[in-house]
Design an enzyme around this catalytic site. Structure first.
Site, PDB file in Angstrom:
ATOM      1  N   HIS A 172       0.854  -1.206   0.000  1.00 23.99           N
ATOM      2  CA  HIS A 172       0.000   0.000   0.000  1.00 23.99           C
ATOM      3  C   HIS A 172       0.891   1.259   0.000  1.00 23.99           C
ATOM      4  O   HIS A 172       0.812   2.098   0.913  1.00 23.99           O
ATOM      5  CB  HIS A 172      -0.862  -0.072   1.263  1.00 23.99           C
ATOM      6  CG  HIS A 172      -2.008   0.881   1.357  1.00 23.99           C
ATOM      7  ND1 HIS A 172      -1.860   2.245   1.260  1.00 23.99           N
ATOM      8  CD2 HIS A 172      -3.322   0.666   1.574  1.00 23.99           C
ATOM      9  CE1 HIS A 172      -3.043   2.823   1.420  1.00 23.99           C
ATOM     10  NE2 HIS A 172      -3.950   1.880   1.608  1.00 23.99           N
ATOM     11  N   GLU A 275      -0.880   1.066  -5.416  1.00 23.41           N
ATOM     12  CA  GLU A 275      -0.701  -0.151  -4.624  1.00 23.41           C
ATOM     13  C   GLU A 275      -0.736  -1.383  -5.522  1.00 23.41           C
ATOM     14  O   GLU A 275      -1.769  -1.702  -6.105  1.00 23.41           O
ATOM     15  CB  GLU A 275      -1.806  -0.223  -3.573  1.00 23.41           C
ATOM     16  CG  GLU A 275      -1.917   1.069  -2.765  1.00 23.41           C
ATOM     17  CD  GLU A 275      -3.207   1.166  -1.962  1.00 23.41           C
ATOM     18  OE1 GLU A 275      -3.722   0.112  -1.539  1.00 23.41           O
ATOM     19  OE2 GLU A 275      -3.702   2.286  -1.773  1.00 23.41           O
TER      20      GLU A 275
HETATM   21  O1  TA6 Z   1      -6.100   1.547  -0.465  1.00 23.07           O
HETATM   22  C1  TA6 Z   1      -7.092   2.475  -0.390  1.00 23.07           C
HETATM   23  C2  TA6 Z   1      -7.805   2.328   0.942  1.00 23.07           C
HETATM   24  O2  TA6 Z   1      -8.357   1.052   1.069  1.00 23.07           O
HETATM   25  C3  TA6 Z   1      -8.824   3.452   1.067  1.00 23.07           C
HETATM   26  O3  TA6 Z   1     -10.144   3.031   0.865  1.00 23.07           O
HETATM   27  C4  TA6 Z   1      -8.523   4.136   2.369  1.00 23.07           C
HETATM   28  O4  TA6 Z   1      -9.402   3.971   3.355  1.00 23.07           O
HETATM   29  C5  TA6 Z   1      -7.093   3.693   2.633  1.00 23.07           C
HETATM   30  O5  TA6 Z   1      -6.867   2.478   2.016  1.00 23.07           O
HETATM   31  C6  TA6 Z   1      -6.519   3.776   4.014  1.00 23.07           C
HETATM   32  O6  TA6 Z   1      -6.860   2.724   4.830  1.00 23.07           O
HETATM   33  P1  TA6 Z   1      -6.402   2.705   6.343  1.00 23.07           P
HETATM   34  O7  TA6 Z   1      -6.992   1.432   6.905  1.00 23.07           O
HETATM   35  O8  TA6 Z   1      -4.913   2.707   6.369  1.00 23.07           O
HETATM   36  O9  TA6 Z   1      -6.979   3.931   6.990  1.00 23.07           O
END
Ligand code: TA6
Length: 305
Positions: A172, A275
């Site tokens: 990510h 990602e």
């Molecule tokens: O990868 C995108 C995502 O899934 C978004 O929907 C957003 O919420 C982000 O990741 C962050 O997630 P987190 O659990 O780290 O707050």
């Protein structure tokens, strides 16, 4: 192991190739690596890369000024490892978003100073009694990080059990950008995606991805490499991947960022998540006794003016 033991067993000082463990923020062990090509900072919790600075470059990785570090809490920025599911758990909303690997203490397996001046560190984790309710399957995960002019990451999932398993996953990565409104992301033209802010409606990308509002998309069935063109920082970030069939692109924009509270003042203008993942329709099935590799390589090139 404490910091002294980690240093005794794994520190490196070979010519200009150095690796040391230090006590990091929140008392979490951090790993500082410097070689002739780059410097990297990694938190042992989550095997979470916090910074990668190739020589004569600025950081390629974005870490929020308001990131907090504490045991069992995810960090805003860097390279969180989402595993063994991506996003919300499919049947239990009490389980943590993006799985538990990013908040787990990983073990260091090996450290190596390579002949080309790069440094390699490998980590492992194995779901244990603490997460058995979320993930009962017998699985071992390895993470190989190779630091140089390029940053290479490999996440290997071994299915040690007698049944096939299904995993979702993502590296990510939060990339640092000069100004999100001046970014073009190439590599996803003509690709279907699920648009999270629009109820996961299925849409098709036309041309490069640009950013003028919240973007939170899972691009499906794509093994394509991507390029972040950053005309503000005068650089391209090239993302090459293998063993990944989806690409998630995320910038929360102001309103969502304000609600999240840990992105720092106007932090969203300086970050972009691209990602390399296997998410939604692209989750991976690993047969009994087999392994799956998700591999990425990042490289920075100066834009020719
Ligand atoms: O990868 C995108 C995502 O899934 C978004 O929907 C957003 O919420 C982000 O990741 C962050 O997630 P987190 O659990 O780290 O707050």
């Amino acid at each position: 192991m404490n910091i002294n033991q980690l240093n005794q067993e794994f520190s490196l000082e070979v010519n200009d190739n150095n690796l040391h463990f230090v006590e990091g923020k929140g008392g979490i062990p951090f790993i500082e690596i410097h070689n002739r090509h780059a410097s990297v900072l990694i938190s042992l919790q989550g095997a979470h890369i916090l910074s990668w600075i190739p020589k004569d470059e600025e950081d390629v990785i974005w870490l929020s000024k308001d990131a907090t570090f504490s045991s069992g809490k995810s960090v805003r920025g860097g390279v969180p490892i989402c595993w063994p599911w991506f996003g919300a758990h499919e049947s239990n909303s009490n389980f943590p978003a993006h799985g538990f690997a990013r908040t787990t203490n990983w073990e260091v397996l090996t450290t190596e100073a390579l002949a080309d001046g790069n440094t390699r560190i490998s980590f492992t984790t194995k779901p244990n009694a603490e997460n058995a309710d979320m993930w009962p399957d017998d699985t071992t995960v390895q993470y190989l990080v190779t630091i140089g002019k390029k940053l290479e990451l490999e996440l290997i999932t071994h299915n040690n059990g007698n049944q096939p398993i299904k995993i979702g996953q993502a590296l990510h990565t939060y990339f640092k950008v000069g100004d999100i409104t001046n970014i073009q992301l190439y590599g996803l033209d003509d690709t279907d995606y699920l648009d999270k802010p629009d109820n996961f409606k299925r849409k098709v990308q036309h041309g490069p991805v640009t950013f003028e509002e919240e973007v939170d998309r899972i691009y499906l069935d794509t093994a394509n490499d991507c390029v972040i063109e950053d005309k503000t920082l005068d650089r391209d970030i090239v993302i090459i991947k293998c063993g990944s069939h989806s690409t998630v692109v995320w910038n929360p924009w102001q309103e969502v960022a304000d609600k999240m509270g840990d992105l720092g003042h106007n932090g969203y203008t300086k970050m972009l998540c691209v990602e390399s993942s296997n998410a939604s329709e692209d989750v991976v099935t690993i047969p009994a006794g087999k392994a799956h590799q998700l591999w990425v390589q990042y490289e920075v090139n100066q834009l020719q003016r």
